[in-house]
Design a protein around this motif. Sequence first.
Motif, PDB file in Angstrom:
ATOM      1  N   GLY A   1       0.631  -1.242   0.060  1.00  0.00           N
ATOM      2  CA  GLY A   1       0.115  -0.032  -0.026  1.00  0.00           C
ATOM      3  C   GLY A   1       0.725   1.225   0.090  1.00  0.00           C
ATOM      4  O   GLY A   1       0.121   2.530  -0.185  1.00  0.00           O
ATOM      5  N   ASP A   2       2.201   1.155   0.197  1.00  0.00           N
ATOM      6  CA  ASP A   2       2.880   2.527   0.270  1.00  0.00           C
ATOM      7  C   ASP A   2       2.937   3.165  -1.039  1.00  0.00           C
ATOM      8  O   ASP A   2       2.790   2.620  -2.265  1.00  0.00           O
ATOM      9  N   THR A   3       3.228   4.428  -1.015  1.00  0.00           N
ATOM     10  CA  THR A   3       3.090   5.223  -2.058  1.00  0.00           C
ATOM     11  C   THR A   3       4.629   5.919  -2.085  1.00  0.00           C
ATOM     12  O   THR A   3       5.477   5.775  -1.386  1.00  0.00           O
ATOM     13  N   THR A   4       4.854   6.687  -3.226  1.00  0.00           N
ATOM     14  CA  THR A   4       6.010   7.163  -3.402  1.00  0.00           C
ATOM     15  C   THR A   4       6.322   8.342  -2.237  1.00  0.00           C
ATOM     16  O   THR A   4       7.416   8.730  -1.671  1.00  0.00           O
ATOM     17  N   SER A   5       5.071   9.030  -1.796  1.00  0.00           N
ATOM     18  CA  SER A   5       5.461   9.922  -0.369  1.00  0.00           C
ATOM     19  C   SER A   5       5.678   9.313   0.789  1.00  0.00           C
ATOM     20  O   SER A   5       6.552   9.393   1.577  1.00  0.00           O
TER      21      SER A   5
ATOM     22  N   GLY B   1       7.496   6.366   0.760  1.00  0.00           N
ATOM     23  CA  GLY B   1       8.716   5.776   0.522  1.00  0.00           C
ATOM     24  C   GLY B   1       9.613   7.092   1.010  1.00  0.00           C
ATOM     25  O   GLY B   1      10.594   6.784   1.499  1.00  0.00           O
ATOM     26  N   ARG B   2       9.191   8.147   0.314  1.00  0.00           N
ATOM     27  CA  ARG B   2      10.369   9.237   0.435  1.00  0.00           C
ATOM     28  C   ARG B   2      10.484   9.910   2.006  1.00  0.00           C
ATOM     29  O   ARG B   2      11.421   9.991   2.450  1.00  0.00           O
ATOM     30  N   SER B   3       9.411   9.636   2.977  1.00  0.00           N
ATOM     31  CA  SER B   3       9.373   9.922   4.371  1.00  0.00           C
ATOM     32  C   SER B   3      10.332   8.705   4.994  1.00  0.00           C
ATOM     33  O   SER B   3      11.035   9.107   6.164  1.00  0.00           O
ATOM     34  N   ARG B   4      10.069   7.453   4.609  1.00  0.00           N
ATOM     35  CA  ARG B   4      10.694   6.531   5.286  1.00  0.00           C
ATOM     36  C   ARG B   4      12.307   6.195   4.905  1.00  0.00           C
ATOM     37  O   ARG B   4      13.038   5.789   5.811  1.00  0.00           O
ATOM     38  N   LEU B   5      12.645   6.590   3.567  1.00  0.00           N
ATOM     39  CA  LEU B   5      14.030   6.704   3.297  1.00  0.00           C
ATOM     40  C   LEU B   5      15.062   7.014   4.084  1.00  0.00           C
ATOM     41  O   LEU B   5      15.915   6.459   4.464  1.00  0.00           O
ATOM     42  N   PRO B   6      15.216   8.390   4.440  1.00  0.00           N
ATOM     43  CA  PRO B   6      16.077   8.819   5.359  1.00  0.00           C
ATOM     44  C   PRO B   6      16.834   7.928   6.422  1.00  0.00           C
ATOM     45  O   PRO B   6      17.717   7.636   6.654  1.00  0.00           O
TER      46      PRO B   6
ATOM     47  N   GLY C   1       3.067   2.614  -8.400  1.00  0.00           N
ATOM     48  CA  GLY C   1       1.775   2.054  -8.794  1.00  0.00           C
ATOM     49  C   GLY C   1       0.769   2.433  -7.748  1.00  0.00           C
ATOM     50  O   GLY C   1      -0.595   2.791  -8.279  1.00  0.00           O
ATOM     51  N   ASN C   2       0.653   2.509  -6.597  1.00  0.00           N
ATOM     52  CA  ASN C   2      -0.276   3.030  -5.563  1.00  0.00           C
ATOM     53  C   ASN C   2      -0.641   4.574  -5.802  1.00  0.00           C
ATOM     54  O   ASN C   2      -1.789   5.044  -5.667  1.00  0.00           O
ATOM     55  N   ASP C   3       0.390   5.235  -6.248  1.00  0.00           N
ATOM     56  CA  ASP C   3       0.069   6.683  -6.566  1.00  0.00           C
ATOM     57  C   ASP C   3      -0.834   6.824  -7.732  1.00  0.00           C
ATOM     58  O   ASP C   3      -2.038   7.550  -7.720  1.00  0.00           O
TER      59      ASP C   3
END
Length: 214
Positions: A74-78, A80-85, A102-104
């Motif tokens: 269910g993750d979106t690019t938003s 992923g962006r918040s989790r990556l750091p 894909g979810n975006d």
Amino acid sequence: MIGLRAAGAGAIAALASSGTALAAAAQQRKILVVGDSLSAEYGLPRGSGWVALLEARLAAHKPAYTVINASISGDTTSGGRSRLPALLVQHKPSHVVIELGGNDALRGLPLAMTEANLLAMAQAARAAGAAVMLVGMQVPPNYGQAYSRDFAGLFGKVAQRERAALVPFLLAGIADASDAQKWFQPDRIHPTAQAHPRMLENVWQVMTGWLGRG
């Protein structure tokens, strides 16, 4: 004799230093996968998804690589962006695979936002010293010809700008196959376990040359 002993000691020290450097390098060979349900084994038996298959293939690779699957259904690019750091700090990967977007599309989110998020993720990974791979997705034509075209194209745009490796379409040979229905679970969104070896091959075709980077 003293000179020979000193030389021998120096050689041993050099070998020890070399061994330490090699061990450190081996520890740094980490592939971090940040993805959604396509990488998180949604609806699949544990260990049958393409990331697990990748890990098994790389186990025999010399030098070996560690694979960290940080994918969330269910993750979106938003997201992923918040989790990556934090993931970059925690795992210190040498390579980062980004399989998001894909979810975006399923939520009808603006393409500009998806592109900006992928760009930020690629830049963050590169700033941390990791090589980057983007895994592209496509959406069915019923989303509209322009949207489908622009969505598929944004992965290439980000990859080119950030000098990242690109898998054009994770579900190539699956979603676009003449018998596509048999490769998907009843929801017609998530591939079956039988489809994941093909998904791995789509990634592996690009990954073989990419592992030398980073």
